[in-house]
Motif scaffolding. Structure first.
Motif: not given
Length: 89
Positions: A1-21, A26-28
Motif C-alpha cells: 500500500m505504501i509503495l502504491l502511494r509513493k508511485l502515485s505521488t511520483n506519477l503526479t510529479s511527472l505530469q508537467s509538460n510531457k507533451s511539449v518536451t 529533450g527540447h521543451k
C-alpha cells in the motif's frame, strides 16, 4: 500500500509538460496550443504526435524514477543469457 502511494505521488510529479518536451532530444517548447496535435521539434526536426510523445516521456521518466528507487530490474534479472553453452575446460 505504501509503495502504491509513493508511485502515485511520483506519477503526479511527472505530469508537467510531457507533451511539449521532445522525446528524442529533450527540447521543451515554450508554448504549444492544445489544438496542435502534431508538431516538429525545432532542434532535432523529429515529427511528433503529441499523445505518443507524452506517453514516451512518461515511460522514460517512470523508468528513471523506478530505477532510482531500486524497484526496477533489467530483463532476465540482469543476467546475460547467450545462445551458446559454456565449453568445459
Amino acid at each position: 500500500m505504501i509503495l502504491l502511494r509513493k508511485l502515485s505521488t511520483n506519477l503526479t510529479s511527472l505530469q508537467s509538460n510531457k507533451s511539449v518536451t521532445c522525446s528524442c532530444c529533450g527540447h521543451k517548447m515554450e508554448s504549444l496550443p492544445l489544438s496542435v496535435r502534431k508538431w516538429t521539434c525545432p532542434v532535432c526536426s523529429a515529427g511528433l504526435d503529441r499523445d505518443v510523445n507524452a506517453a514516451i516521456n512518461f515511460r522514460q521518466q517512470g523508468m528513471i524514477k523506478l530505477r532510482a528507487e531500486g524497484l526496477s530490474v533489467p530483463a532476465n534479472g540482469g543476467l546475460r543469457q547467450s545462445g551458446h553453452k559454456p565449453v568445459a575446460a
